[in-house]
Design a protein around this motif. Structure first.
Motif, PDB file in Angstrom:
ATOM      1  N   ARG A 165       3.293 -11.305 -15.701  1.00  0.00           N
ATOM      2  CA  ARG A 165       3.544  -9.955 -16.238  1.00  0.00           C
ATOM      3  C   ARG A 165       4.526  -9.238 -15.318  1.00  0.00           C
ATOM      4  O   ARG A 165       4.537  -9.450 -14.118  1.00  0.00           O
ATOM      5  CB  ARG A 165       2.257  -9.125 -16.311  1.00  0.00           C
ATOM      6  CG  ARG A 165       1.277  -9.620 -17.338  1.00  0.00           C
ATOM      7  CD  ARG A 165       0.018  -8.800 -17.324  1.00  0.00           C
ATOM      8  NE  ARG A 165      -0.617  -8.833 -16.005  1.00  0.00           N
ATOM      9  CZ  ARG A 165      -1.609  -8.015 -15.646  1.00  0.00           C
ATOM     10  NH1 ARG A 165      -2.042  -7.100 -16.483  1.00  0.00           N
ATOM     11  NH2 ARG A 165      -2.153  -8.106 -14.452  1.00  0.00           N
ATOM     12  N   THR A 166       5.316  -8.352 -15.915  1.00  0.00           N
ATOM     13  CA  THR A 166       6.233  -7.528 -15.123  1.00  0.00           C
ATOM     14  C   THR A 166       6.115  -6.092 -15.612  1.00  0.00           C
ATOM     15  O   THR A 166       6.037  -5.850 -16.815  1.00  0.00           O
ATOM     16  CB  THR A 166       7.688  -7.996 -15.322  1.00  0.00           C
ATOM     17  OG1 THR A 166       7.758  -9.385 -15.015  1.00  0.00           O
ATOM     18  CG2 THR A 166       8.646  -7.237 -14.426  1.00  0.00           C
ATOM     19  N   PHE A 167       6.032  -5.159 -14.678  1.00  0.00           N
ATOM     20  CA  PHE A 167       5.942  -3.743 -15.075  1.00  0.00           C
ATOM     21  C   PHE A 167       7.184  -3.021 -14.584  1.00  0.00           C
ATOM     22  O   PHE A 167       7.516  -3.087 -13.395  1.00  0.00           O
ATOM     23  CB  PHE A 167       4.710  -3.099 -14.445  1.00  0.00           C
ATOM     24  CG  PHE A 167       3.419  -3.675 -14.951  1.00  0.00           C
ATOM     25  CD1 PHE A 167       2.778  -3.116 -16.051  1.00  0.00           C
ATOM     26  CD2 PHE A 167       2.853  -4.782 -14.329  1.00  0.00           C
ATOM     27  CE1 PHE A 167       1.595  -3.661 -16.514  1.00  0.00           C
ATOM     28  CE2 PHE A 167       1.678  -5.330 -14.796  1.00  0.00           C
ATOM     29  CZ  PHE A 167       1.040  -4.771 -15.893  1.00  0.00           C
ATOM     30  N   ASP A 168       7.840  -2.344 -15.513  1.00  0.00           N
ATOM     31  CA  ASP A 168       8.977  -1.500 -15.111  1.00  0.00           C
ATOM     32  C   ASP A 168       8.434  -0.277 -14.395  1.00  0.00           C
ATOM     33  O   ASP A 168       7.384   0.254 -14.781  1.00  0.00           O
ATOM     34  CB  ASP A 168       9.759  -1.036 -16.343  1.00  0.00           C
ATOM     35  CG  ASP A 168      10.554  -2.194 -16.942  1.00  0.00           C
ATOM     36  OD1 ASP A 168      10.666  -3.240 -16.263  1.00  0.00           O
ATOM     37  OD2 ASP A 168      11.027  -2.050 -18.089  1.00  0.00           O
ATOM     38  N   LEU A 169       9.159   0.167 -13.379  1.00  0.00           N
ATOM     39  CA  LEU A 169       8.678   1.324 -12.614  1.00  0.00           C
ATOM     40  C   LEU A 169       9.712   2.436 -12.614  1.00  0.00           C
ATOM     41  O   LEU A 169      10.919   2.166 -12.488  1.00  0.00           O
ATOM     42  CB  LEU A 169       8.415   0.909 -11.159  1.00  0.00           C
ATOM     43  CG  LEU A 169       7.379  -0.193 -10.953  1.00  0.00           C
ATOM     44  CD1 LEU A 169       7.391  -0.653  -9.495  1.00  0.00           C
ATOM     45  CD2 LEU A 169       5.987   0.303 -11.335  1.00  0.00           C
ATOM     46  N   ASP A 170       9.267   3.677 -12.745  1.00  0.00           N
ATOM     47  CA  ASP A 170      10.217   4.784 -12.593  1.00  0.00           C
ATOM     48  C   ASP A 170      10.369   5.123 -11.110  1.00  0.00           C
ATOM     49  O   ASP A 170       9.640   4.567 -10.268  1.00  0.00           O
ATOM     50  CB  ASP A 170       9.809   5.992 -13.453  1.00  0.00           C
ATOM     51  CG  ASP A 170       8.465   6.572 -13.022  1.00  0.00           C
ATOM     52  OD1 ASP A 170       8.067   6.347 -11.854  1.00  0.00           O
ATOM     53  OD2 ASP A 170       7.815   7.247 -13.848  1.00  0.00           O
ATOM     54  N   ASP A 171      11.251   6.056 -10.789  1.00  0.00           N
ATOM     55  CA  ASP A 171      11.549   6.350  -9.377  1.00  0.00           C
ATOM     56  C   ASP A 171      10.312   6.844  -8.622  1.00  0.00           C
ATOM     57  O   ASP A 171      10.114   6.503  -7.458  1.00  0.00           O
ATOM     58  CB  ASP A 171      12.659   7.405  -9.269  1.00  0.00           C
ATOM     59  CG  ASP A 171      13.992   6.809  -9.713  1.00  0.00           C
ATOM     60  OD1 ASP A 171      14.070   5.570  -9.830  1.00  0.00           O
ATOM     61  OD2 ASP A 171      14.932   7.595  -9.951  1.00  0.00           O
ATOM     62  N   ASN A 172       9.513   7.654  -9.294  1.00  0.00           N
ATOM     63  CA  ASN A 172       8.315   8.186  -8.624  1.00  0.00           C
ATOM     64  C   ASN A 172       7.359   7.057  -8.252  1.00  0.00           C
ATOM     65  O   ASN A 172       6.833   7.015  -7.138  1.00  0.00           O
ATOM     66  CB  ASN A 172       7.577   9.174  -9.530  1.00  0.00           C
ATOM     67  CG  ASN A 172       8.359  10.460  -9.697  1.00  0.00           C
ATOM     68  OD1 ASN A 172       9.260  10.732  -8.894  1.00  0.00           O
ATOM     69  ND2 ASN A 172       8.054  11.220 -10.737  1.00  0.00           N
ATOM     70  N   ALA A 173       7.186   6.147  -9.191  1.00  0.00           N
ATOM     71  CA  ALA A 173       6.263   5.033  -8.925  1.00  0.00           C
ATOM     72  C   ALA A 173       6.786   4.179  -7.780  1.00  0.00           C
ATOM     73  O   ALA A 173       6.013   3.729  -6.921  1.00  0.00           O
ATOM     74  CB  ALA A 173       6.081   4.199 -10.193  1.00  0.00           C
ATOM     75  N   VAL A 174       8.065   3.997  -7.743  1.00  0.00           N
ATOM     76  CA  VAL A 174       8.659   3.190  -6.660  1.00  0.00           C
ATOM     77  C   VAL A 174       8.422   3.879  -5.324  1.00  0.00           C
ATOM     78  O   VAL A 174       8.020   3.248  -4.335  1.00  0.00           O
ATOM     79  CB  VAL A 174      10.175   2.988  -6.903  1.00  0.00           C
ATOM     80  CG1 VAL A 174      10.817   2.256  -5.710  1.00  0.00           C
ATOM     81  CG2 VAL A 174      10.398   2.211  -8.183  1.00  0.00           C
ATOM     82  N   ALA A 175       8.620   5.210  -5.297  1.00  0.00           N
ATOM     83  CA  ALA A 175       8.419   5.955  -4.042  1.00  0.00           C
ATOM     84  C   ALA A 175       6.978   5.803  -3.565  1.00  0.00           C
ATOM     85  O   ALA A 175       6.719   5.605  -2.368  1.00  0.00           O
ATOM     86  CB  ALA A 175       8.762   7.425  -4.268  1.00  0.00           C
ATOM     87  N   VAL A 176       6.039   5.870  -4.488  1.00  0.00           N
ATOM     88  CA  VAL A 176       4.623   5.743  -4.110  1.00  0.00           C
ATOM     89  C   VAL A 176       4.326   4.313  -3.675  1.00  0.00           C
ATOM     90  O   VAL A 176       3.775   4.081  -2.589  1.00  0.00           O
ATOM     91  CB  VAL A 176       3.693   6.154  -5.291  1.00  0.00           C
ATOM     92  CG1 VAL A 176       2.243   5.853  -4.954  1.00  0.00           C
ATOM     93  CG2 VAL A 176       3.886   7.620  -5.632  1.00  0.00           C
ATOM     94  N   LEU A 177       4.733   3.353  -4.502  1.00  0.00           N
ATOM     95  CA  LEU A 177       4.347   1.966  -4.219  1.00  0.00           C
ATOM     96  C   LEU A 177       4.988   1.427  -2.954  1.00  0.00           C
ATOM     97  O   LEU A 177       4.440   0.543  -2.296  1.00  0.00           O
ATOM     98  CB  LEU A 177       4.669   1.075  -5.426  1.00  0.00           C
ATOM     99  CG  LEU A 177       3.707   1.270  -6.607  1.00  0.00           C
ATOM    100  CD1 LEU A 177       4.152   0.455  -7.819  1.00  0.00           C
ATOM    101  CD2 LEU A 177       2.273   0.887  -6.230  1.00  0.00           C
ATOM    102  N   SER A 178       6.137   2.000  -2.591  1.00  0.00           N
ATOM    103  CA  SER A 178       6.710   1.506  -1.328  1.00  0.00           C
ATOM    104  C   SER A 178       5.893   1.985  -0.126  1.00  0.00           C
ATOM    105  O   SER A 178       6.061   1.458   0.975  1.00  0.00           O
ATOM    106  CB  SER A 178       8.195   1.857  -1.167  1.00  0.00           C
ATOM    107  OG  SER A 178       8.505   2.999  -1.888  1.00  0.00           O
ATOM    108  N   LEU A 179       5.030   2.951  -0.337  1.00  0.00           N
ATOM    109  CA  LEU A 179       4.166   3.398   0.773  1.00  0.00           C
ATOM    110  C   LEU A 179       2.762   2.776   0.704  1.00  0.00           C
ATOM    111  O   LEU A 179       1.941   2.964   1.599  1.00  0.00           O
ATOM    112  CB  LEU A 179       4.052   4.934   0.759  1.00  0.00           C
ATOM    113  CG  LEU A 179       5.364   5.687   1.021  1.00  0.00           C
ATOM    114  CD1 LEU A 179       5.193   7.176   0.813  1.00  0.00           C
ATOM    115  CD2 LEU A 179       5.843   5.422   2.451  1.00  0.00           C
TER     116      LEU A 179
END
Ligand SMILES: O=C(O)c1cc(C(=O)O)c2c(n1)C(=O)C(=O)c1cc(C(=O)O)[nH]c1-2
Length: 361
Positions: free
Chosen positions: A303-317
């Motif tokens: 599975r692959t989930f597209d991420l918006d910018d906010n999600a990327v900012a959170v998940l990188s932390l």
């Protein structure tokens, strides 16, 4: 044998009461001495006892329940009239049931289990107060040794039990969160059995107490039985309410209980993520930059989930060591925003990912 239980002194001048007067006199005994008036019952019904005190009541009263059919078998053994035995034997069936798993004793065991007891511990009667045993055994001896009239009259407390049962069931359901309707199922049947039994016993006593002396014996038998019930509650009060002196061999809170079920640990990736949790990506799930699509995605097996910018900012932390609050504070600094507002938003997002099993708490 009868000397063990002194009967009232026969008063030759005592006038014979009419059957209705006798009934009124018997009811008056209940109005003054029945165990609904006991302080322990008041506390029980008004929700003033703690769970261990309710347990002590359930455990001790099991002995009364278990011995009632023994008592009724003793009464039955004194009846020379088959038509009487045919009626009385129903009491034994009510308590013992017609098959294992059936009957009043079984329902009382369910009540005891419902408040946390291990069934075998209750059955063993190891933890009951000696005073409970003495009182209940005195009842069995009484009906074995006194006249049949007295034996039957001693059961007449049941005339008063439907009121106390209704009050008890309503009060306990309302006041204790650990009591359910199922736990108290014992009492459902009693509401019809007790009046049926009491009507029969009352008719018998009214018909057979044909002299002043016999009438006084019937009244004394009922008084004795009120005391059998009262002393059991005295003992409970003394041991478990005040002064709280539990005899050395009696049940101590904590004994004989089924271990409380440990809270079910939620499987990784499920459950609600909270601010103090330190979320992490499960094994096999990775945050990746997809070169061809020029965006970040969350890669999970198949599975692959597209991420918006906010999600990327959170998940990188998200690294398994920062809490949700830490992440919100850090983002608050980066974006000059209120960390509390951010925290609320990212909790929604993280919980969505947890539900999809691509995030663990
Ligand atoms: O809940 C009560 O307060 C209560 C009282 C009595 C009683 O008055 O003896 C009995 C019962 N329950 C009861 O459940 C029961 O089976 C019972 C049998 C008898 C008896 O004397 O034969 N009393 C009672």
């Amino acid at each position: 044998m009868t000397a063990a239980f002194p009967t009232p002194v026969a008063d030759e001048n005592q006038r014979l009461l009419s059957p209705d007067e006798l009934e009124a006199a018997l009811r008056d005994i209940g109005a003054r001495r029945y165990h609904n008036l006991h302080p322990f019952h008041r506390l029980l019904h008004d929700g003033k006892l703690n769970k261990d005190q309710v347990r002590a009541w359930a455990l001790n009263r099991y002995y009364y329940q278990a011995m009632i059919p023994v008592k009724d078998a003793a009464v039955l053994a004194r009846m020379t009239d088959a038509s009487l035995r045919r009626v009385w034997r129903q009491r034994i069936v009510d308590h013992d049931g017609d098959a294992p798993g059936d009957g009043g004793i079984e329902r009382w065991l369910k009540l005891a289990e419902g408040v946390g007891f291990d069934r075998d511990y209750v059955l063993s009667t190891r933890g009951i107060l000696s005073a409970t045993r003495f009182s209940v055994d005195a009842y069995v001896h009484f009906v074995s040794e006194r006249s049949l009239l007295e034996a039957i009259a001693s059961s007449l407390t049941e005339m008063f039990s439907p009121t106390i049962i209704s009050e008890r069931v309503a009060g306990m359901l309302k006041n204790y969160d650990f009591i359910t309707k199922d736990t108290l199922a014992y009492f459902d049947k009693r509401l019809t059995q007790a009046p049926r039994d009491a009507d029969f016993a009352l008719d018998y006593v009214k018909q057979h107490a044909t002299t002043p002396a016999l009438q006084r014996q019937a009244m004394a038998a009922l008084t004795f039985k009120c005391n059998v019930l009262w002393t059991q509650l005295d003992a409970l009060y003394f041991a478990y309410v005040a002064p709280g002196l539990i005899p050395p061999d009696a049940w101590q809170p904590g004994e004989g209980l089924v271990a409380e079920a440990a809270p079910v640990r939620q499987a990784a990736g499920t459950g609600t993520v909270e601010a103090a949790d330190r979320p992490r990506l499960p094994r096999g799930v990775r945050l990746r930059f997809d070169e061809t699509r020029a965006k970040h995605v969350l890669l999970a097996p198949e599975r692959t989930f597209d991420l918006d910018d906010n999600a990327v900012a959170v998940l990188s932390l998200v690294d398994g060591s920062r809490s949700v609050t830490d992440i919100a504070v850090k983002l608050g600094e980066t974006y000059a925003a209120d960390p509390k507002v951010i925290e609320a938003d990212i909790l929604v997002m993280l919980n969505d990912l947890a539900t999809k099993r691509v995030l663990e708490r």
